[in-house]
Each structure stands twice: as structure tokens, then as C-alpha cells.
Motif scaffolding. Sequence first.
Motif, PDB file in Angstrom:
ATOM      1  N   LEU A  28       0.822  -1.202   0.000  1.00 53.71           N
ATOM      2  CA  LEU A  28       0.000   0.000   0.000  1.00 53.71           C
ATOM      3  C   LEU A  28       0.862   1.260   0.000  1.00 53.71           C
ATOM      4  CD1 LEU A  28      -2.768   1.310   0.171  1.00 53.71           C
ATOM      5  CD2 LEU A  28      -2.648   1.082   2.663  1.00 53.71           C
ATOM      6  N   MET A  29       1.956   1.253   0.774  1.00 52.68           N
ATOM      7  CA  MET A  29       2.832   2.432   0.795  1.00 52.68           C
ATOM      8  C   MET A  29       3.499   2.636  -0.552  1.00 52.68           C
ATOM      9  SD  MET A  29       4.565   2.458   4.608  1.00 52.68           S
ATOM     10  CE  MET A  29       5.155   0.760   4.566  1.00 52.68           C
ATOM     11  N   VAL A  30       3.891   1.552  -1.191  1.00 55.65           N
ATOM     12  CA  VAL A  30       4.525   1.662  -2.525  1.00 55.65           C
ATOM     13  C   VAL A  30       3.529   2.239  -3.519  1.00 55.65           C
ATOM     14  CG1 VAL A  30       5.459   0.360  -4.464  1.00 55.65           C
ATOM     15  CG2 VAL A  30       6.188  -0.173  -2.121  1.00 55.65           C
ATOM     16  N   VAL A  31       2.288   1.745  -3.472  1.00 56.31           N
ATOM     17  CA  VAL A  31       1.261   2.248  -4.409  1.00 56.31           C
ATOM     18  C   VAL A  31       1.018   3.733  -4.179  1.00 56.31           C
ATOM     19  CG1 VAL A  31      -1.188   2.112  -5.024  1.00 56.31           C
ATOM     20  CG2 VAL A  31       0.154   0.014  -4.734  1.00 56.31           C
ATOM     21  N   ILE A  32       0.927   4.163  -2.893  1.00 53.86           N
ATOM     22  CA  ILE A  32       0.713   5.588  -2.593  1.00 53.86           C
ATOM     23  C   ILE A  32       1.871   6.420  -3.116  1.00 53.86           C
ATOM     24  CG2 ILE A  32       0.560   7.263  -0.706  1.00 53.86           C
ATOM     25  CD1 ILE A  32      -0.961   5.136   0.887  1.00 53.86           C
ATOM     26  N   VAL A  37       4.041  10.255  -7.284  1.00 55.52           N
ATOM     27  CA  VAL A  37       4.972  10.576  -8.378  1.00 55.52           C
ATOM     28  C   VAL A  37       4.202  10.827  -9.661  1.00 55.52           C
ATOM     29  CG1 VAL A  37       6.824   9.674  -9.821  1.00 55.52           C
ATOM     30  CG2 VAL A  37       6.894   9.341  -7.343  1.00 55.52           C
ATOM     31  N   PHE A  38       3.176   9.985  -9.916  1.00 53.12           N
ATOM     32  CA  PHE A  38       2.373  10.143 -11.152  1.00 53.12           C
ATOM     33  C   PHE A  38       1.640  11.480 -11.177  1.00 53.12           C
ATOM     34  CE2 PHE A  38       0.195   8.777 -14.807  1.00 53.12           C
ATOM     35  CZ  PHE A  38      -1.113   9.226 -14.695  1.00 53.12           C
ATOM     36  N   VAL A  39       1.075  11.898  -9.989  1.00 52.86           N
ATOM     37  CA  VAL A  39       0.354  13.170  -9.928  1.00 52.86           C
ATOM     38  C   VAL A  39       1.305  14.334 -10.172  1.00 52.86           C
ATOM     39  CG1 VAL A  39      -0.863  14.725  -8.358  1.00 52.86           C
ATOM     40  CG2 VAL A  39      -1.484  12.310  -8.461  1.00 52.86           C
ATOM     41  N   LEU A  40       2.513  14.305  -9.574  1.00 54.28           N
ATOM     42  CA  LEU A  40       3.487  15.370  -9.803  1.00 54.28           C
ATOM     43  C   LEU A  40       3.889  15.418 -11.275  1.00 54.28           C
ATOM     44  CD1 LEU A  40       5.730  14.972  -6.617  1.00 54.28           C
ATOM     45  CD2 LEU A  40       4.088  16.789  -7.111  1.00 54.28           C
ATOM     46  N   GLY A  41       4.120  14.222 -11.874  1.00 59.19           N
ATOM     47  CA  GLY A  41       4.475  14.190 -13.300  1.00 59.19           C
ATOM     48  C   GLY A  41       3.380  14.777 -14.160  1.00 59.19           C
ATOM     49  N   GLN A  42       2.111  14.484 -13.800  1.00 57.61           N
ATOM     50  CA  GLN A  42       0.983  15.035 -14.570  1.00 57.61           C
ATOM     51  C   GLN A  42       0.948  16.558 -14.476  1.00 57.61           C
ATOM     52  OE1 GLN A  42       0.084  12.561 -16.657  1.00 57.61           O
ATOM     53  NE2 GLN A  42      -2.016  13.165 -16.346  1.00 57.61           N
TER      54      GLN A  42
END
Length: 328
Positions: A28-32, A37-42
Amino acid sequence: MRPGRRGRTSHAGLNAWPGYVDALSTLLMVVIFVLLVFVLGQAFLSVALNKRTHVLDRLQVQAAELTRMLALERGLTKDLRGNLAVLTAQHDKDTAAAAALGSQLSQAQVATQHANELDQTAEQKVLALNDQLSALNAQLTAIAQALDVSKKDMMDRDAKIADLGNRLNIALADKVEQLKRYRSEFFGRLRDVLKDQKGVQIVGDRFVFQSEVLFPVGSADLTPQGVTEIRTLAKTFRQVSSQIPVDVPWILRVDGHADRQPIHTAFPSNWELSSARAITVVKLLIAEGVDPKHLAATGFADYQPLTSGTSVADFARNRRIEFRLTDR
């Protein structure tokens, strides 16, 4: 199973439960972290795309202005060419008249030299001819100057038209290059999202799903997994398409392909099956918010195979759905 063995199995399962909880917590921590990272990249990508949009808007305005200037220059050039034709015809007439008057003047001068007695009428005629010749020479000089100016203006306008044409071609080529960049971005995002999915790959400028990933054999109804995959694709495509300028003529083409084995289902032939699968995918994309004006469904039956082999693997490879981002 004997009673003793059942008791041991239950006890082992209870001892393993804390380990499962630790593993799930770590996952769960890895997924969060990955989602963060994905949101920052977006966010960074959105800023970059907004800058591109402003640049493309300026290019669109410049291209429209260049087109207007080109049309105006062409109209002026047409008028100049008409005037040049009229002036040229008048110049030819005046040249012929001047030649005739010159011949008459020469004859009159010869007659004057050999005649000792000329009446007043002949002298007046010679003077009149001289005056007419002078006037024609003045007209010829003015026409020649006008022709030179017209030719220079035509050369300047031809050069401007050539320059405007080159600039317009550069602007059009830039639009094509923009579409290529958005296609690369679209396929790049899909590659990242679906990189671990079996039966999904990028071939050249096409994104390919093997039919078994989306449809049951011989059917045009999406499986639950197929619905999930197409929804993922639609979400990514909406994000990319929202950044494409409205003046770029693009379309997402969905191509259905089948193998060359005879079909024994409700469909009369592979033509109907491949077309129905492409249409099913397009309908789901529309339902997921993709603009239908930028979608097209095509069926190729078994006439565009990736391989000519006859093995089970070859047939499976030829059964596919392809996505191609192209211009209209």
C-alpha cells in the motif's frame, strides 16, 4: 484428511497472517508513493503542454495572416499582369505607328532634299509628322518606363508570394510535426500504463491489442478485462487530446483484423466480425467521453495479416485491434 493434519494446517495459517498484513502494508505504501509521483508528473506535463498550446495558437494566427496576405498578393499580381498585357499591346501598336511615321518622315525628308520648291502644305505636313513622331517617342518612353516599373513590381510580388508560400508550407509542416509529437506522447503514456499487459504492443505508429485481450473467440462483445483496457485507453486519450489544438486535423482510427480461418458464428464472414469489433471499441470510447468527430472504425477482415504462417500462434497474432492516431 486425517484430523491431526487438519489441525496443523489451521495452526500454520494463523501464524502466517501477520506476515500477510506486513506485506499488504508495504504494498500500500509503494502504491501511494507511485501515485504521488504520477500526480506530480501530470502537473509538470500539464504546464509544459499549456506552453505548447500558447505557441501553437500564435502559429495559427500567423498562418491565417500569411494566408490572407498571400490571397491579397495574388489578386494584386493578377491585376498587374492584366495591366502589363494592356500596356504591352499598346506599346506594340505605338511601335508600329512610330515605324510607319518614321518611314513617312524619311520619305518626306528625301523628297525635301531633292525638291527645290516645296509648297507650304508639304512643309506643314513634315512639321506635323515631326510633332507626331515626337509625341509617339514620348509615349513610347513613358510606356517603356511603365513596363519597367510593372516588371519590377511583378518580380517583387513573385518573390513575396514565394516567401509566403514557403512560410505557409513551414506552418503546415509544423502542424504535421505537432500531430506526430502528440501521437508519440499518447503512445508513450499507453506504453507506461500497459507495459506489463500481455498481448499489447506498439508496432510502428500503431498501438496493437491482440483480440483475445478484448474479445472472446468469434465474438464482438468485450470481456470485462477488455472493457477495463479500453477505459484505460480512453482516459489516457482524453488527457492527450485535450491538449491538441482545434486546427490540427487529427483522428483516432480503430482497425479490426481477423485471421483467415473460416468463421462459424453469427457473423457471415470475417469482414463483419472485424468491423463489429472495431465499432464496439469506438462505441465504448464515445461512452467514455472521447469526441466521436475524432473517431473512425474500420474492418480489414483477414486481408492485412502481420504474418502469413498457419500455426495457432500466427493466427492469434493476426487477430487484433489496432489504434492509429493520424490526420484526416
